[in-house]
Design a protein around this motif. Sequence first.
Motif, PDB file in Angstrom:
ATOM      1  N   ILE A  14     -31.940  -9.031 -26.234  1.00 31.80           N
ATOM      2  CA  ILE A  14     -32.602  -8.454 -25.062  1.00 31.80           C
ATOM      3  C   ILE A  14     -33.166  -7.109 -25.473  1.00 31.80           C
ATOM      4  CG2 ILE A  14     -32.235  -7.541 -22.740  1.00 31.80           C
ATOM      5  CD1 ILE A  14     -29.952  -9.619 -22.491  1.00 31.80           C
ATOM      6  N   ASP A  15     -34.463  -6.932 -25.228  1.00 33.58           N
ATOM      7  CA  ASP A  15     -35.107  -5.663 -25.534  1.00 33.58           C
ATOM      8  C   ASP A  15     -35.282  -4.906 -24.229  1.00 33.58           C
ATOM      9  OD1 ASP A  15     -36.756  -3.528 -26.167  1.00 33.58           O
ATOM     10  OD2 ASP A  15     -37.947  -4.692 -27.588  1.00 33.58           O
ATOM     11  N   PRO A  16     -34.455  -3.885 -23.979  1.00 36.04           N
ATOM     12  CA  PRO A  16     -34.533  -3.190 -22.694  1.00 36.04           C
ATOM     13  C   PRO A  16     -35.874  -2.508 -22.451  1.00 36.04           C
ATOM     14  CG  PRO A  16     -33.073  -2.023 -24.206  1.00 36.04           C
ATOM     15  CD  PRO A  16     -33.441  -3.323 -24.857  1.00 36.04           C
ATOM     16  N   TYR A  17     -36.576  -2.126 -23.511  1.00 43.07           N
ATOM     17  CA  TYR A  17     -37.888  -1.489 -23.342  1.00 43.07           C
ATOM     18  C   TYR A  17     -38.917  -2.486 -22.820  1.00 43.07           C
ATOM     19  CZ  TYR A  17     -35.858   2.384 -25.896  1.00 43.07           C
ATOM     20  OH  TYR A  17     -35.063   3.422 -26.280  1.00 43.07           O
ATOM     21  N   VAL A  18     -38.859  -3.715 -23.306  1.00 43.31           N
ATOM     22  CA  VAL A  18     -39.776  -4.749 -22.825  1.00 43.31           C
ATOM     23  C   VAL A  18     -39.457  -5.079 -21.368  1.00 43.31           C
ATOM     24  CG1 VAL A  18     -40.523  -7.144 -23.108  1.00 43.31           C
ATOM     25  CG2 VAL A  18     -40.178  -5.696 -25.123  1.00 43.31           C
ATOM     26  N   VAL A  19     -38.182  -5.225 -21.050  1.00 44.02           N
ATOM     27  CA  VAL A  19     -37.780  -5.524 -19.675  1.00 44.02           C
ATOM     28  C   VAL A  19     -38.236  -4.396 -18.745  1.00 44.02           C
ATOM     29  CG1 VAL A  19     -35.812  -5.867 -18.114  1.00 44.02           C
ATOM     30  CG2 VAL A  19     -35.838  -6.980 -20.361  1.00 44.02           C
ATOM     31  N   GLN A  20     -38.028  -3.150 -19.148  1.00 44.56           N
ATOM     32  CA  GLN A  20     -38.436  -2.006 -18.326  1.00 44.56           C
ATOM     33  C   GLN A  20     -39.950  -1.962 -18.137  1.00 44.56           C
ATOM     34  OE1 GLN A  20     -37.513   1.851 -19.992  1.00 44.56           O
ATOM     35  NE2 GLN A  20     -37.385   2.774 -17.973  1.00 44.56           N
ATOM     36  N   THR A  21     -40.686  -2.239 -19.194  1.00 40.26           N
ATOM     37  CA  THR A  21     -42.149  -2.267 -19.095  1.00 40.26           C
ATOM     38  C   THR A  21     -42.604  -3.368 -18.140  1.00 40.26           C
ATOM     39  OG1 THR A  21     -42.397  -1.364 -21.312  1.00 40.26           O
ATOM     40  CG2 THR A  21     -44.285  -2.553 -20.403  1.00 40.26           C
ATOM     41  N   LEU A  22     -42.006  -4.532 -18.249  1.00 36.61           N
ATOM     42  CA  LEU A  22     -42.364  -5.628 -17.349  1.00 36.61           C
ATOM     43  C   LEU A  22     -42.002  -5.295 -15.903  1.00 36.61           C
ATOM     44  CD1 LEU A  22     -41.295  -8.583 -19.628  1.00 36.61           C
ATOM     45  CD2 LEU A  22     -43.624  -8.102 -18.857  1.00 36.61           C
ATOM     46  N   VAL A  46     -38.689  -9.963 -12.580  1.00 35.91           N
ATOM     47  CA  VAL A  46     -38.336  -9.773 -13.984  1.00 35.91           C
ATOM     48  C   VAL A  46     -36.822  -9.843 -14.112  1.00 35.91           C
ATOM     49  CG1 VAL A  46     -38.421  -8.203 -15.964  1.00 35.91           C
ATOM     50  CG2 VAL A  46     -40.341  -8.273 -14.358  1.00 35.91           C
ATOM     51  N   LYS A  47     -36.343 -10.696 -14.982  1.00 40.48           N
ATOM     52  CA  LYS A  47     -34.920 -10.790 -15.317  1.00 40.48           C
ATOM     53  C   LYS A  47     -34.769 -10.414 -16.788  1.00 40.48           C
ATOM     54  CE  LYS A  47     -33.868 -12.442 -11.280  1.00 40.48           C
ATOM     55  NZ  LYS A  47     -33.437 -11.536 -10.270  1.00 40.48           N
ATOM     56  N   LEU A  48     -33.551 -10.386 -17.281  1.00 37.63           N
ATOM     57  CA  LEU A  48     -33.325  -9.995 -18.673  1.00 37.63           C
ATOM     58  C   LEU A  48     -33.941 -10.967 -19.671  1.00 37.63           C
ATOM     59  CD1 LEU A  48     -29.637  -8.728 -18.546  1.00 37.63           C
ATOM     60  CD2 LEU A  48     -31.750  -7.383 -18.590  1.00 37.63           C
ATOM     61  N   PHE A  60     -44.650 -19.551 -12.211  1.00 41.99           N
ATOM     62  CA  PHE A  60     -44.304 -19.959 -13.568  1.00 41.99           C
ATOM     63  C   PHE A  60     -43.186 -19.063 -14.084  1.00 41.99           C
ATOM     64  CE2 PHE A  60     -48.597 -21.314 -12.889  1.00 41.99           C
ATOM     65  CZ  PHE A  60     -48.664 -22.554 -13.498  1.00 41.99           C
ATOM     66  N   ILE A  61     -42.181 -19.666 -14.682  1.00 40.57           N
ATOM     67  CA  ILE A  61     -41.094 -18.915 -15.307  1.00 40.57           C
ATOM     68  C   ILE A  61     -41.381 -18.879 -16.800  1.00 40.57           C
ATOM     69  CG2 ILE A  61     -38.626 -18.863 -15.783  1.00 40.57           C
ATOM     70  CD1 ILE A  61     -38.288 -20.356 -13.075  1.00 40.57           C
ATOM     71  N   ILE A  62     -41.495 -17.661 -17.341  1.00 42.26           N
ATOM     72  CA  ILE A  62     -41.860 -17.492 -18.752  1.00 42.26           C
ATOM     73  C   ILE A  62     -40.734 -16.738 -19.442  1.00 42.26           C
ATOM     74  CG2 ILE A  62     -43.540 -16.497 -20.347  1.00 42.26           C
ATOM     75  CD1 ILE A  62     -45.511 -16.572 -17.914  1.00 42.26           C
ATOM     76  N   ARG A  63     -40.199 -17.322 -20.488  1.00 43.31           N
ATOM     77  CA  ARG A  63     -39.151 -16.656 -21.256  1.00 43.31           C
ATOM     78  C   ARG A  63     -39.728 -15.440 -21.967  1.00 43.31           C
ATOM     79  NH1 ARG A  63     -37.457 -21.042 -25.007  1.00 43.31           N
ATOM     80  NH2 ARG A  63     -36.509 -19.306 -26.086  1.00 43.31           N
TER      81      ARG A  63
END
Length: 75
Positions: A14-22, A46-48, A60-63
């Motif tokens: 899990i990249d917290p920076y990507v999650v935060q940006t999203l 946005v989920k983890l 659409f759910i995108i990983r």
Amino acid sequence: MTQEQVPSQVVYPIDPYVVQTLQSVTDKVVVVETVRGPLKGKVKDVKLDHIVLQIDDHLFIIRIAQIVWVRPESK
């Protein structure tokens, strides 16, 4: 002797920076480049490990592991 077969699991970090940006573009229109090609829609959640992208009336759910880059659409 017999060995027990343990199913292997693929684990994606899990990249917290990507999650935060999203999360910062929630309810905004973005272009998401995936390993299968680009998608343009509104980020609804946005989920983890995934995002929910609304394109027209479809969700659409995108990983996140399948996302290459994200570009917010300018108005």
